[in-house]
Design a protein around this motif. Structure first.
Motif, PDB file in Angstrom:
ATOM      1  N   PRO A 140       0.840  -1.211   0.000  1.00 53.04           N
ATOM      2  CA  PRO A 140       0.000   0.000   0.000  1.00 53.04           C
ATOM      3  C   PRO A 140       0.865   1.247   0.000  1.00 53.04           C
ATOM      4  O   PRO A 140       1.340   1.694   1.045  1.00 53.04           O
ATOM      5  N   ILE A 141       1.093   1.805  -1.185  1.00 49.54           N
ATOM      6  CA  ILE A 141       1.932   3.002  -1.304  1.00 49.54           C
ATOM      7  C   ILE A 141       1.169   4.168  -1.919  1.00 49.54           C
ATOM      8  O   ILE A 141       1.305   5.312  -1.481  1.00 49.54           O
ATOM      9  N   LEU A 142       0.314   3.918  -2.912  1.00 48.20           N
ATOM     10  CA  LEU A 142      -0.350   5.026  -3.601  1.00 48.20           C
ATOM     11  C   LEU A 142      -1.389   5.704  -2.709  1.00 48.20           C
ATOM     12  O   LEU A 142      -1.456   6.932  -2.646  1.00 48.20           O
ATOM     13  N   ARG A 143      -2.212   4.911  -2.031  1.00 48.78           N
ATOM     14  CA  ARG A 143      -3.237   5.535  -1.200  1.00 48.78           C
ATOM     15  C   ARG A 143      -2.637   6.294  -0.010  1.00 48.78           C
ATOM     16  O   ARG A 143      -3.101   7.378   0.317  1.00 48.78           O
ATOM     17  N   PRO A 144      -1.603   5.769   0.670  1.00 44.98           N
ATOM     18  CA  PRO A 144      -0.952   6.594   1.695  1.00 44.98           C
ATOM     19  C   PRO A 144      -0.416   7.912   1.152  1.00 44.98           C
ATOM     20  O   PRO A 144      -0.506   8.943   1.819  1.00 44.98           O
ATOM     21  N   MET A 145       0.137   7.895  -0.073  1.00 41.81           N
ATOM     22  CA  MET A 145       0.645   9.143  -0.648  1.00 41.81           C
ATOM     23  C   MET A 145      -0.503  10.069  -1.036  1.00 41.81           C
ATOM     24  O   MET A 145      -0.408  11.285  -0.885  1.00 41.81           O
ATOM     25  N   ARG A 146      -1.581   9.480  -1.553  1.00 44.09           N
ATOM     26  CA  ARG A 146      -2.695  10.290  -2.030  1.00 44.09           C
ATOM     27  C   ARG A 146      -3.550  10.802  -0.883  1.00 44.09           C
ATOM     28  O   ARG A 146      -4.137  11.886  -0.985  1.00 44.09           O
ATOM     29  N   GLU A 147      -3.604  10.050   0.222  1.00 42.11           N
ATOM     30  CA  GLU A 147      -4.499  10.414   1.324  1.00 42.11           C
ATOM     31  C   GLU A 147      -3.752  10.682   2.635  1.00 42.11           C
ATOM     32  O   GLU A 147      -3.847  11.765   3.192  1.00 42.11           O
ATOM     33  N   ASP A 152       1.111  16.769   3.993  1.00 45.09           N
ATOM     34  CA  ASP A 152       2.559  16.898   4.146  1.00 45.09           C
ATOM     35  C   ASP A 152       3.184  17.287   2.810  1.00 45.09           C
ATOM     36  O   ASP A 152       2.507  17.323   1.777  1.00 45.09           O
ATOM     37  N   ARG A 153       4.462  17.585   2.836  1.00 42.11           N
ATOM     38  CA  ARG A 153       5.202  17.912   1.607  1.00 42.11           C
ATOM     39  C   ARG A 153       6.234  16.827   1.357  1.00 42.11           C
ATOM     40  O   ARG A 153       7.202  16.694   2.104  1.00 42.11           O
ATOM     41  N   VAL A 154       6.013  16.035   0.335  1.00 43.82           N
ATOM     42  CA  VAL A 154       6.955  14.975  -0.016  1.00 43.82           C
ATOM     43  C   VAL A 154       8.140  15.597  -0.753  1.00 43.82           C
ATOM     44  O   VAL A 154       7.974  16.378  -1.686  1.00 43.82           O
ATOM     45  N   ARG A 155       9.336  15.239  -0.311  1.00 44.97           N
ATOM     46  CA  ARG A 155      10.542  15.774  -0.936  1.00 44.97           C
ATOM     47  C   ARG A 155      11.191  14.799  -1.904  1.00 44.97           C
ATOM     48  O   ARG A 155      11.759  15.190  -2.913  1.00 44.97           O
ATOM     49  N   ALA A 293       9.374  12.764   3.572  1.00 46.90           N
ATOM     50  CA  ALA A 293       8.414  13.864   3.643  1.00 46.90           C
ATOM     51  C   ALA A 293       8.862  14.868   4.709  1.00 46.90           C
ATOM     52  O   ALA A 293       9.542  14.511   5.671  1.00 46.90           O
ATOM     53  N   GLU A 294       8.457  16.121   4.516  1.00 49.94           N
ATOM     54  CA  GLU A 294       8.934  17.206   5.369  1.00 49.94           C
ATOM     55  C   GLU A 294       8.576  16.990   6.835  1.00 49.94           C
ATOM     56  O   GLU A 294       9.410  17.134   7.730  1.00 49.94           O
ATOM     57  N   ALA A 295       7.333  16.670   7.126  1.00 49.22           N
ATOM     58  CA  ALA A 295       6.897  16.504   8.513  1.00 49.22           C
ATOM     59  C   ALA A 295       7.006  15.057   8.978  1.00 49.22           C
ATOM     60  O   ALA A 295       7.453  14.790  10.095  1.00 49.22           O
ATOM     61  N   ALA A 296       6.610  14.113   8.140  1.00 51.32           N
ATOM     62  CA  ALA A 296       6.613  12.701   8.534  1.00 51.32           C
ATOM     63  C   ALA A 296       8.013  12.126   8.621  1.00 51.32           C
ATOM     64  O   ALA A 296       8.250  11.153   9.331  1.00 51.32           O
ATOM     65  N   GLY A 297       8.959  12.729   7.893  1.00 57.08           N
ATOM     66  CA  GLY A 297      10.309  12.184   7.864  1.00 57.08           C
ATOM     67  C   GLY A 297      10.421  11.036   6.886  1.00 57.08           C
ATOM     68  O   GLY A 297       9.784  11.031   5.838  1.00 57.08           O
ATOM     69  N   GLU A 298      11.216  10.036   7.239  1.00 59.17           N
ATOM     70  CA  GLU A 298      11.485   8.923   6.333  1.00 59.17           C
ATOM     71  C   GLU A 298      10.544   7.755   6.613  1.00 59.17           C
ATOM     72  O   GLU A 298      10.411   7.302   7.749  1.00 59.17           O
ATOM     73  N   LEU A 299       9.897   7.267   5.545  1.00 62.00           N
ATOM     74  CA  LEU A 299       8.967   6.139   5.637  1.00 62.00           C
ATOM     75  C   LEU A 299       9.379   5.093   4.610  1.00 62.00           C
ATOM     76  O   LEU A 299       9.852   5.436   3.527  1.00 62.00           O
TER      77      LEU A 299
END
Length: 433
Positions: A140-147, A152-155, A293-299
């Motif tokens: 599950p990668i697309l829905r976490p990124m989309r929702e 957050d701001r993905v870098r 991501a800027e706030a979440a950090g590394e996932l």
């Protein structure tokens, strides 16, 4: 439950489609409880409807070769598209949406080439378009990124998204085998197709990179925007050289936001990454996607990236989601392309490089080589030299600091012009540090 069933049209009944049909049938009660209404197969579009399928517990009368007629039926609420390719998949998906059906697709090629058309149709007709299974199978990668990361701001997104190439490179690293030998083993075990071009030349990964970049940076990115290099030129010597510097070679999909936030880059190519990086431990046919991501950090998201059951898991997850929306009267998120950022050319990409040269083993060669790097503004980090056999030649390995791809390519051309350089045997990017 007393509520009428939601009717599902299935387009395609190959490895993934068969597993989707099986799960819809064998897990019908659980799925109905999760959705709030039963899900019922309305029909299955295939090329040969009369072919025996004794292991699939569905009514043979459900099979049809009239895919268009199936998606245009008024009693169809949801359409699952797992036939792949551009046409007739695009026309069938658009027809389904025009008839008011929400669509779940696993079609990475179509989404990467013409996603904008599909999203526009979904918006026009007020239906959902979900496509988790298009990238990284069960992960599950697309829905976490989309929702989940919508606030957050993905870098940066760094991923191993093709199981075939990862299996080949894993075997090259573990056994010292060359590319051809490792590919033959992958084909014998069913990890690679008889014609592996889409995988080993990076086309599959490039389509997935386009989808990831579009989601991450709210910008339309197509497969044509993605710089693509495959693994056919990766040699056993490259893999051994990576091992010597504590690294491993992986085919990476890399999507990144520029430091000023005004442009995005998307690329697929083999690269050396340190063995300490989480992606270095992703072996065999597994996939993983690393998100910064800027706030979440590394996932990091890890799991099986292909196969009937894993991909069907992602399809069924999407199907439950869009069915719930149909029951509740809502819709999921549509396309987010508001940022409309520039997709920068590969020449502007900045990274490090590992360059291997065959040179004459004599005084002054290193200085001449270093001068070419300096002329093009590429700073050298480390240099390693070793004799080649009993002759007068040596292997010179240069690892650079960060530089633009354009500067590195100009440097390579300059090196080829030196009398002391017999050949530039390998150029590979260094990532993940």
């Amino acid at each position: 439950m007393g509520e009428p069933a939601l009717r599902v049209a299935l387009l395609g009944c190959g490895v993934v489609g068969t597993e989707v049909a099986r799960l819809l049938t064998t897990q019908a009660d659980d799925l109905a409880a999760r959705v709030g209404r039963p899900l019922e197969l309305a029909g299955i579009a295939v090329r040969r409807p009369g072919r025996p399928r004794p292991d699939l517990p569905v009514d043979p009368a459900l099979f049809t070769d009239d895919a268009t007629g199936l998606v245009e039926r008024e009693d169809v609420d949801l359409v699952v598209e797992v036939i792949g390719g551009i046409e007739p998949a695009r026309s069938l998906v658009l027809a389904a949406m025009a008839g008011g059906a929400s669509v779940v697709s696993a079609n990475k090629a179509l989404l990467a080439e013409d996603g904008a058309t599909l999203f526009a149709a979904a918006e026009k007709h007020g239906v959902d378009l979900y496509y988790e299974a298009a990238v990284a199978g069960a992960i599950p990668i697309l829905r976490p990124m989309r929702e989940s990361l919508a606030g957050d701001r993905v870098r940066r997104v760094l991923g191993i998204v093709n199981g075939t190439t990862n299996y080949v490179l894993t075997k090259m690293d573990e056994t010292g085998a060359g590319f051809g030998e490792a590919l033959e083993e992958a084909q014998a075990l069913g990890y690679a197709e008889a014609d592996p071009t889409a995988d080993v030349e990076g086309f599959d990964a490039a389509a997935k990179a386009a989808i990831l970049a579009g989601l991450a940076f709210h910008t339309r990115v197509t497969a044509m925007d993605v710089h693509r290099e495959g693994i056919t030129e990766v040699s056993a010597a490259d893999v051994a050289s990576a091992r010597a510097m504590g690294s491993v070679v992986k085919l990476l999909a890399i999507c990144e936001l520029s430091e000023d936030g005004q442009s995005v880059g998307a690329r697929v190519h083999p690269a050396m990454i340190p063995r300490s990086h989480p992606l270095a431990s992703v072996r065999d046919a597994f996939n993983a996607v690393f998100v910064d991501a800027e706030a979440a950090g590394e996932l990091m998201f890890y799991g099986r990236g292909a196969g009937g059951a894993p991909t069907a898991s992602a399809v069924l997850g999407d199907l439950v989601a869009v069915a719930r929306h149909r029951v509740g009267g809502g819709r999921g998120p549509g396309e987010s392309s508001y940022a409309d950022l520039l997709v920068r050319p590969m020449g502007e990409t900045v990274t490090r490089y590992h360059v291997s040269l065959d040179v004459a083993d004599r005084a002054g060669v290193l200085a001449a080589v270093a001068q070419v790097f300096a002329e093009h503004g590429v700073s050298i980090d480390t240099v390693r030299q070793r004799p080649l056999g009993d002759g007068d030649d040596a292997e010179l390995v240069v690892v650079t600091h960060r530089a633009t791809d354009a500067a590195l390519q100009a440097t390579v051309e300059g090196l080829r012009g030196l009398d002391a350089v017999q050949g530039v045997t390998s150029v590979m990017r260094v990532e993940g540090e």
